[in-house]
Design a protein around this motif. Structure first.
Motif, mmCIF file in Angstrom:
data_model
loop_
_atom_site.group_PDB
_atom_site.id
_atom_site.type_symbol
_atom_site.label_atom_id
_atom_site.label_comp_id
_atom_site.label_asym_id
_atom_site.label_seq_id
_atom_site.Cartn_x
_atom_site.Cartn_y
_atom_site.Cartn_z
ATOM 1 N N SER A 105 -4.204 -4.759 2.469
ATOM 2 C CA SER A 105 -4.231 -3.363 2.577
ATOM 3 C C SER A 105 -3.103 -2.379 2.990
ATOM 4 O O SER A 105 -2.599 -2.951 3.892
ATOM 5 C CB SER A 105 -5.501 -3.104 3.954
ATOM 6 N N LEU A 106 -2.861 -2.426 1.489
ATOM 7 C CA LEU A 106 -1.345 -1.371 1.942
ATOM 8 C C LEU A 106 -1.121 0.146 0.989
ATOM 9 O O LEU A 106 -2.036 -0.040 0.193
ATOM 10 C CB LEU A 106 -0.225 -2.094 1.807
ATOM 11 N N PRO A 107 -0.958 0.715 1.050
ATOM 12 C CA PRO A 107 -0.884 2.205 0.446
ATOM 13 C C PRO A 107 -0.016 1.751 -1.484
ATOM 14 O O PRO A 107 1.281 1.415 -0.393
ATOM 15 C CB PRO A 107 -0.632 3.245 1.234
ATOM 16 N N LEU A 108 -0.838 2.592 -2.298
ATOM 17 C CA LEU A 108 0.214 2.822 -3.216
ATOM 18 C C LEU A 108 0.682 4.039 -3.500
ATOM 19 O O LEU A 108 -0.541 4.945 -3.322
ATOM 20 C CB LEU A 108 -0.964 1.931 -4.320
ATOM 21 N N ILE A 109 1.351 4.223 -3.996
ATOM 22 C CA ILE A 109 2.579 5.363 -4.401
ATOM 23 C C ILE A 109 2.936 5.175 -6.290
ATOM 24 O O ILE A 109 3.597 4.592 -6.313
ATOM 25 C CB ILE A 109 3.486 5.675 -3.710
ATOM 26 N N SER A 110 2.578 6.102 -6.582
ATOM 27 C CA SER A 110 2.441 6.214 -7.326
ATOM 28 C C SER A 110 3.135 7.193 -8.476
ATOM 29 O O SER A 110 3.494 8.450 -8.044
ATOM 30 C CB SER A 110 1.526 6.021 -9.349
ATOM 31 N N GLU A 111 4.802 7.512 -9.078
ATOM 32 C CA GLU A 111 5.448 8.415 -9.585
ATOM 33 C C GLU A 111 4.930 9.415 -10.079
ATOM 34 O O GLU A 111 5.180 10.934 -9.914
ATOM 35 C CB GLU A 111 6.680 7.728 -9.579
ATOM 36 N N GLU A 163 -12.074 9.237 -2.536
ATOM 37 C CA GLU A 163 -13.511 8.313 -1.922
ATOM 38 C C GLU A 163 -13.296 6.511 -2.809
ATOM 39 O O GLU A 163 -12.750 6.205 -2.607
ATOM 40 C CB GLU A 163 -14.768 8.829 -2.096
ATOM 41 N N MET A 164 -13.014 7.284 -4.109
ATOM 42 C CA MET A 164 -13.052 5.993 -5.011
ATOM 43 C C MET A 164 -11.585 4.816 -4.663
ATOM 44 O O MET A 164 -11.591 4.083 -4.104
ATOM 45 C CB MET A 164 -12.661 6.526 -6.422
ATOM 46 N N PHE A 165 -10.423 5.738 -4.518
ATOM 47 C CA PHE A 165 -9.089 4.905 -4.480
ATOM 48 C C PHE A 165 -8.185 5.366 -3.051
ATOM 49 O O PHE A 165 -7.645 6.506 -3.176
ATOM 50 C CB PHE A 165 -7.900 5.168 -5.212
ATOM 51 N N PRO A 166 -9.361 5.367 -1.905
ATOM 52 C CA PRO A 166 -8.612 5.870 -0.716
ATOM 53 C C PRO A 166 -7.186 5.259 0.179
ATOM 54 O O PRO A 166 -6.588 6.565 0.217
ATOM 55 C CB PRO A 166 -9.455 5.613 0.648
ATOM 56 N N ASP A 167 -6.971 4.399 -1.089
ATOM 57 C CA ASP A 167 -5.224 3.748 -0.656
ATOM 58 C C ASP A 167 -4.163 4.355 -1.377
ATOM 59 O O ASP A 167 -3.265 4.309 -1.404
ATOM 60 C CB ASP A 167 -5.398 2.558 -0.768
ATOM 61 N N PHE A 168 -4.486 5.200 -2.266
ATOM 62 C CA PHE A 168 -3.447 5.968 -3.276
ATOM 63 C C PHE A 168 -3.157 7.167 -3.488
ATOM 64 O O PHE A 168 -4.357 7.957 -2.701
ATOM 65 C CB PHE A 168 -4.188 5.676 -5.272
ATOM 66 N N LEU A 169 -1.332 6.630 -3.654
ATOM 67 C CA LEU A 169 -0.987 8.437 -3.393
ATOM 68 C C LEU A 169 -0.457 8.548 -5.474
ATOM 69 O O LEU A 169 -0.245 8.407 -5.492
ATOM 70 C CB LEU A 169 -0.030 9.068 -2.563
ATOM 71 N N ARG A 170 -0.400 9.987 -6.046
ATOM 72 C CA ARG A 170 1.165 10.112 -6.744
ATOM 73 C C ARG A 170 1.833 12.092 -6.520
ATOM 74 O O ARG A 170 0.984 11.740 -5.782
ATOM 75 C CB ARG A 170 -0.730 10.228 -7.849
ATOM 76 N N MET A 171 2.479 11.403 -7.936
ATOM 77 C CA MET A 171 3.437 12.417 -7.197
ATOM 78 C C MET A 171 3.133 12.955 -8.191
ATOM 79 O O MET A 171 3.935 14.354 -8.710
ATOM 80 C CB MET A 171 4.983 11.542 -7.306
ATOM 81 N N ALA A 172 1.882 13.386 -9.040
ATOM 82 C CA ALA A 172 1.820 14.282 -9.625
ATOM 83 C C ALA A 172 0.485 14.695 -9.211
ATOM 84 O O ALA A 172 -0.332 14.343 -8.624
ATOM 85 C CB ALA A 172 1.800 13.555 -11.116
ATOM 86 N N GLY A 173 0.127 15.920 -10.351
ATOM 87 C CA GLY A 173 -1.003 16.671 -10.240
ATOM 88 C C GLY A 173 -2.122 15.638 -11.222
ATOM 89 O O GLY A 173 -1.419 15.122 -11.947
ATOM 90 N N ASN A 174 -3.407 16.377 -11.691
ATOM 91 C CA ASN A 174 -4.472 15.123 -12.463
ATOM 92 C C ASN A 174 -4.633 15.894 -13.513
ATOM 93 O O ASN A 174 -3.637 17.325 -13.582
ATOM 94 C CB ASN A 174 -5.353 15.236 -11.797
ATOM 95 N N VAL A 234 3.597 0.599 11.490
ATOM 96 C CA VAL A 234 3.412 0.750 9.964
ATOM 97 C C VAL A 234 2.778 -0.414 8.762
ATOM 98 O O VAL A 234 1.758 -0.432 8.200
ATOM 99 C CB VAL A 234 4.865 0.705 8.913
ATOM 100 N N GLU A 235 2.078 -1.342 10.090
ATOM 101 C CA GLU A 235 1.381 -2.023 9.483
ATOM 102 C C GLU A 235 -0.084 -2.076 8.861
ATOM 103 O O GLU A 235 -0.686 -2.835 8.437
ATOM 104 C CB GLU A 235 1.727 -3.943 9.819
ATOM 105 N N ASN A 236 -0.103 -1.258 9.729
ATOM 106 C CA ASN A 236 -1.365 -0.542 9.933
ATOM 107 C C ASN A 236 -1.861 0.434 8.507
ATOM 108 O O ASN A 236 -1.016 1.349 8.201
ATOM 109 C CB ASN A 236 -1.686 0.187 10.990
ATOM 110 N N SER A 237 -2.365 0.061 8.060
ATOM 111 C CA SER A 237 -2.385 0.504 6.243
ATOM 112 C C SER A 237 -2.960 1.864 6.856
ATOM 113 O O SER A 237 -2.982 2.682 5.627
ATOM 114 C CB SER A 237 -2.737 -0.031 5.432
ATOM 115 N N THR A 238 -3.923 1.917 7.414
ATOM 116 C CA THR A 238 -5.483 3.036 7.405
ATOM 117 C C THR A 238 -3.789 4.178 7.340
ATOM 118 O O THR A 238 -4.450 5.266 7.662
ATOM 119 C CB THR A 238 -6.431 2.740 8.375
ATOM 120 N N LEU A 239 -3.413 3.622 8.962
ATOM 121 C CA LEU A 239 -3.095 4.470 9.962
ATOM 122 C C LEU A 239 -1.436 5.426 9.154
ATOM 123 O O LEU A 239 -1.283 6.441 8.843
ATOM 124 C CB LEU A 239 -1.786 4.289 11.126
#
Length: 1203
Positions: free
Chosen positions: A431-437, A448-459, A656-661
């Motif tokens: 478990s860890l957050p994923l960030i895409s440029e 809800e489908m991908f709670p661990d994902f973030l991105r630097m772009a709009g959709n 920081v090891e707490n992925s949810t936090l």
């Protein structure tokens, strides 16, 4: 020898046969007292008699009646300790204290080593570990120790934190989380004792500090219940087995009393003091320490420290069961970075790695700006598939990384890789957050489908909105749409289709031709080759491509293979596509993609905005020199977001090891990045309201490679949504916006070579045309039999020519031009002679070519609809009895329009309506691929064409019978006209005109010569009928009507021969044409002079225009009318009747009666001509209802009348 041992506050011992008194105070901890008593009884029961005595300040030593020789002070009371020191000094008694002293006394000895010896012991451990930077945790009691370290290690970085001597775990957790962890320093010395030290160690473990790479040195009083592997501690030799702080003090006293028992000889206080002084270190216990290391949860003696000299006897273990000495002061923060090149077996390596240089520089820049002081970022390169996701390959790769978890994952920008990574990590319970440029694929924005994902772009949806708005700005109405047939891409595809349809933008390719298989690559080209060729045949430039990389690169490459070239297509992409140009791709592949992508439009978040963005770009290029900086900004911002999230978490005492936090904390960040303000939308995984860049694909003048150049922006936070910095550079290197449809040299969105005969289209055209011809024959016959079996009398006496007679004469010339226009054409070959011959053949088809066709069609429809209203008005006599001005004018318009629109415009109106359905050519097998012959940009039988074709046929159905019926109406509505037309001629003329129109729309399209032959046959028959039936009541009119038909016959014959002859010469045709016409005109003039006397005359000076205005009801000065009448040689006769002027005008003589007083004139024609009453005084105007139909009114300026 008798030795009295008094232990005040705790216990009193008496040596061997000697008396032992135990004294303790009310503040003594009972567990502490019992521990001491038990330890001493266990060790000295045979050497001492033991007695316990409770001592209070009010009942002190002097009141006890005792005179002890050795006092051991463990009262822990400052006041009692001072009393004991005074008493020991006055009575030469040895005073033994377990506490560290506040002041020194000659008779006082201590059970523990001095602070200096502790400092040396700790210093030897620090030197062994080679610590340059460390933290000291202690309470205020050890401030003297802290001060020493700050002085001793002044050249090193020493940080001191005070923690109160309070046994509270929550307080310890808060202290470690808020104070210690944010420093990032994991070289820690804990000087706190007992339970407090134990709580601190638990907090260090709970906050993930007590892990591999950490170093902990614990003081001698903090290891009672220690079982955390890797902890390093020291303790005074001889008391290593202490189990708690009470036992620790008891064993120290036991150790000291064992030294007393070694005193040789008889008791003497001075001798004993001297003995103890020799065997201690300045009254302190000798500085011998044992080094303890926790291994396998057990205390293991691993070495000794003697007088500050460290010697190890066995190996050491450090936290995390590491055998490596932890000499780094920093906390390692592991970040996974998907910057590898490797794809699964069978796929080429990726050029994607260079994008992550932005993230790498982000880590460097954070170090420069001290964003995470005390922390060391450890980058773990995943390399588990750069572009292509293979489940087995990915699973095996990430399984190897499970032992080195990270706090975040700077993942790929490829959607399939991202989704694959998320699924694989979930399967492995990582478990860890994923960030895409980047990666704007719509489905990845689902929180809800991908709670661990973030991105630097709009959709993609956000990008598609901007793209559709741009299409409207450019004025395009037709587009192609290509999408990947994958679960993720289909959502974006349907969204953009809905947006285009809502904006009334036509998607030219059909729904079944819009989707391409998932994971498309060059090996699939043969499967889709014909599909791509079909798309090219549609001749539409704007093309929205919606694929996940790298499929979009393969699509662009294969579009080139299918024949697309620059200008054939303008690619529109709702996300960035520059990955293929970041490093050094295959030059051939690059050239193919560049050819179709050049001049395209890319929609993406903007990079390197503002002064900050430009500064970061400049600094980054110093570290990673490159001309192409695409996506590095997003990569930089993604890494910076992760670092800010880490700092935010650490500063608030979180793990920081707490992925949810940390994922939650990442979503709370807002900062200025190189691409603008960075924040995450709370309801999705997308960046909030970013500024969108409008990019134009251009070649660089230096390296010749294709790059994305920003030419404008879309800013949702600005009053002006769209702003352009410079003009677009299109495929032709101009700033002129190209048309959405390709117009070739032939003016069509396809080449001439692509055009073929359409059997289906021709069948529809022929069927409708034949139906119209048959219907016209039937309707004409019925109308003639029903209403127009009327004959006319030949003109036998001369008459004054009327304006309407001139119109009748003009109709012969108009009829001549119209019939020539539907005959065979002359193809243009050379300059002047050919252009002249083109127009000499009356080829007027160019008037209705292209968009002009629809102008004429719309005008014809409107005209026919209004004309039908006039016809209905006449048939049903609407408003006949009304004096309303509107009805008056409508009567005039109706009277004029019925014959003109129904007779004079009959042929062009029918021809234009048939032009709308003339769809006998195609560029493909489908009926929707047929096109209108006169406007090749309009495809038939779908979309708007069906509507206009239907309206045209409806108008034609109503127009034909009404026009045929009202054709003779010209003569009836104008009784004063002299030239009469035979209704039978007009009926037959209708059938003839429809037949030649049908020939023009059908036979002429495939054979000009056959068309000419059939045309001449029909014309010959019609000419013969005209000769026999005589169309007019005037011989001259009949003559020139027949001459005009012979002229047409001659021209059509020449045009037909022109197409049959192998050698075509426009000059010869032109010469022959005019020779024939001149000959016919000469014959006509001869026959006219000999056989056709004139029956109409026009007096000199009469101005026809004035009479025309006069006939329409215009106000004409009477003087002008009078003058014209005089000049015509008319005779005048005046007479009076009832105060009115009457004028009688016959065919040869008109009488004008003039009365200046009454100012009224009446002109009465007693023959077939019109009677006209002119009155200036409207009060005396006769009742119109009782006037004959032939009466017309007009006001005259009588005062201007002369004579």
């Amino acid at each position: 020898m008798k030795i009295n041992l008094l232990i005040l506050s705790f216990i009193q011992l008496i040596h061997c046969q000697l008396l032992v008194d135990i004294f303790y105070s009310v503040s003594t901890d009972l567990e502490y007292k019992n521990s001491i008593t038990y330890s001493l009884l266990e060790n000295f029961s045979d050497q001492f008699d033991i007695k316990e005595i409770l001592v209070t300040p009010a009942w002190g030593i002097l009141n006890s009646g005792q005179n002890p020789n050795i006092i051991i002070d463990i009262t822990s009371s400052a006041s009692l300790s001072e009393l004991l020191k005074e008493y020991a000094s006055n009575n030469q008694i040895i005073l033994v204290s377990p506490e560290l002293p506040n002041s020194f006394n000659y008779w006082q000895f201590f059970t523990h080593s001095s602070l200096n010896s502790h400092i040396k012991a700790i210093s030897s451990l620090i030197s062994f570990l080679n610590w340059e930077n460390f933290i000291i945790i202690s309470n205020k009691e050890y401030q003297i120790l802290d001060d020493y370290f700050l002085t001793e290690f002044s050249i090193k970085k020493v940080s001191t934190f005070y923690f109160p001597n309070i046994e509270n775990q929550d307080l310890a957790d808060l202290f470690i989380g808020k104070e210690i962890k944010p420093t990032g320093n994991r070289n820690i010395i804990i000087l706190n004792q007992g339970k407090v030290a134990e709580n601190l160690l638990k907090s260090l473990k709970q906050k993930n500090i007590l892990t591999s790479g950490c170093g902990i040195i614990l003081s001698s009083q903090g290891i009672w219940n220690l079982n955390e592997n890797g902890i390093l501690s020291y303790i005074e030799s001889g008391i290593e087995n202490a189990t708690n702080k009470f036992n620790y003090e008891a064993l120290a006293i036991v150790k000291f009393l064992n030294l007393v028992l070694k005193f040789p000889g008889n008791y003497d206080p001075f001798a004993l003091r001297e003995f103890l002084e020799i065997n201690t270190a300045d009254h302190y216990a000798v500085a011998n320490f044992t080094v303890i290391n926790i291994q396998n949860e057990q205390k293991v003696k691993v070495g000794e420290i003697t007088e500050g000299i460290l010697n190890f006897s066995s190996n050491l273990t450090f936290p995390g069961n590491s055998l490596t000495i932890p000499n780094s002061p920093y906390t390692n923060v592991s970040i996974w970075m998907g910057d590898g090149l490797t794809n699964p077996l069978g796929y080429p390596d990726s050029p994607y790695q260079a994008v992550k240089n932005g993230a790498k520089f982000g880590l460097i820049y954070a170090e420069r700006t001290h964003l995470l002081d005390g922390f060391e970022i450890l980058v773990i390169h995943t390399n588990c598939g750069a572009e292509i996701y293979d489940p087995t390959y990915s699973l095996n790769c990430f399984a190897k990384l499970k032992s080195t978890p990270g706090v975040g994952f700077l993942t790929s920008t490829y959607p399939l890789i991202i989704i694959g990574n998320l699924m694989t990590l979930k399967y492995l319970n990582i478990s860890l957050p994923l960030i895409s440029e980047y990666s704007p694929l719509g489905i990845l924005g689902e929180k809800e489908m991908f709670p661990d994902f973030l991105r630097m772009a709009g959709n993609d949806y956000y990008h598609c909105n901007v793209l559709v708005d741009l299409i409207l700005i450019f004025g395009w109405k037709n587009v192609l749409v290509f999408s990947e047939n994958s679960t993720s891409s289909l959502l974006t595809h349907q969204y953009v289709v809905n947006k285009l349809e809502a904006a009334n933008i036509n998607i030219v390719n059909s729904p079944e031709d819009r989707l391409v298989m998932e994971n498309y690559n060059h090996t699939h080209f043969n499967t889709y080759k014909n599909w791509m060729i079909r798309m090219k045949d549609l001749k539409v430039r704007p093309c929205i491509i919606n694929f996940a990389p790298p499929s979009e690169f393969y699509i662009m490459e294969d579009l080139y293979e299918a024949g697309f070239r620059r200008g054939d297509i303008v690619i529109l992409v709702p996300n960035r596509v520059a990955f293929a140009f970041i490093t050094e791709p295959d030059p051939v592949q690059l050239a193919k993609m560049s050819e179709v992508l050049y001049g395209g439009i890319i929609i993406s978040e903007a990079e390197w905005l503002g002064d900050y963005g430009k500064t970061i770009l400049s600094e980054m290029k110093k570290v990673y020199p490159t001309k192409n900086s695409d996506f590095r900004c997003f990569s930089f911002d993604g890494a910076t977001l992760l670092l800010y999230g880490i700092k935010f978490t650490i500063d608030r005492g979180g793990n920081v090891e707490n992925s949810t936090l940390i994922n939650s904390n990442l979503r709370q960040q807002k900062f200025l990045g190189c691409s603008g303000t960075i924040s995450i939308d709370p309801d999705s995984n997308d960046r909030s309201s970013a500024t969108i860049g409008i990019y134009n694909m251009r070649y660089d003048s230096e390296d010749g490679l294709l790059y994305e150049y920003i030419v404008g922006r879309y800013d949702p936070g600005s009053q002006q949504l769209f702003a352009f910095y410079e003009d677009m550079n299109w495929y032709d290197n101009t700033t002129n916006t190209p048309t959405d449809k390709i117009i070739n040299e032939n003016g069509c969105p396809f080449e001439d070579s692509e055009v073929e005969y359409s059997a289906n289209g021709a069948g529809i055209l022929y069927g409708i045309s034949f139906s119209i011809f048959v219907t016209t024959m039937i309707v004409t016959f019925y109308i003639w039999r029903k209403w127009w079996i009327v004959d006319i009398k030949e003109m036998t006496e001369k008459k004054l020519i009327q304006f309407e007679d001139y119109i009748a004469m003009l109709m012969i010339f108009i009829d001549f031009l119209q019939l020539l226009s539907v005959g065979p054409d002359i193809k243009k070959y050379d300059s002047f002679s050919d252009i002249f011959s083109h127009y000499a053949s009356i080829n007027l088809g160019w008037l209705t070519k292209g968009k002009n066709l629809w102008v004429f069609a719309y005008v014809s429809m409107g005209t026919v609809i209004i004309w039908i209203f006039f016809c209905a008005k006449h048939i049903f006599k609407f408003g006949e009895k009304s004096n309303n001005v509107i009805w008056e004018y409508s009567r005039i318009l109706s009277k004029m329009s019925l014959p003109i629109i129904g007779n004079m415009l009959f042929l062009p109106i029918v021809s234009i309506f048939l032009n709308v359905i003339q769809c006998d050519q195609q560029i493909g097998p489908e009926i929707s691929q047929t096109f209108v012959r006169n406007d090749c940009s309009t495809f038939c039988w779908h979309d708007s064409h069906i509507i206009w074709a239907t309206l045209s046929m409806i108008c034609l159905i109503f127009y034909l019978p009404l026009a045929i019926y009202f054709r003779p109406f010209w003569d009836i509505s104008h009784e004063y006209i002299n030239i009469k037309t035979r209704p039978l001629f007009l009926m037959l003329k209708s059938v003839f005109q429809v037949s030649v129109i049908v020939l023009n729309k059908t036979v002429k399209t495939f054979s000009q010569s056959l068309h000419g032959l059939l045309y001449n046959i029909l014309l010959s028959v019609f000419l013969y009928i005209c000769y026999k039936k005589k169309p007019y009541n005037d011989s001259r009119m009949n003559l020139w009507q027949i001459i005009s038909y012979f002229a047409i016959l001659w021209s059509v014959t020449l045009s037909s021969l022109y197409w049959l002859l192998p050698e075509k010469s426009a000059k010869i045709w032109l010469l022959s044409q005019f020779i024939g016409w001149i000959f016919l005109i000469a014959i006509g003039l001869y026959l006219q002079k000999k056989y056709c006397p004139t029956m109409l005359f026009n007096e000199t000076g009469v101005q026809i225009g004035k009479f025309f205005k006069f006939s329409l009801g215009s106000s004409i000065p009477a003087a002008e009318i009078n003058k014209d009448i005089k000049e015509a040689g008319l005779k005048y006769k005046l007479h009076s009747s009832n105060s009115h002027l009457y004028g009688k005008i016959s065919d040869s003589t008109r009488h004008v009666i003039y009365n200046k007083k009454e100012s009224k004139i009446k002109i009465d024609n007693h023959s077939d001509s019109s009677r006209c009453v002119f009155m200036s005084d409207t009060t005396h105007r006769p009742n119109v209802e009782h006037m004959p139909e032939t009466i017309r009114w007009i006001n005259l300026k009588i005062e201007d009348l002369e004579g």
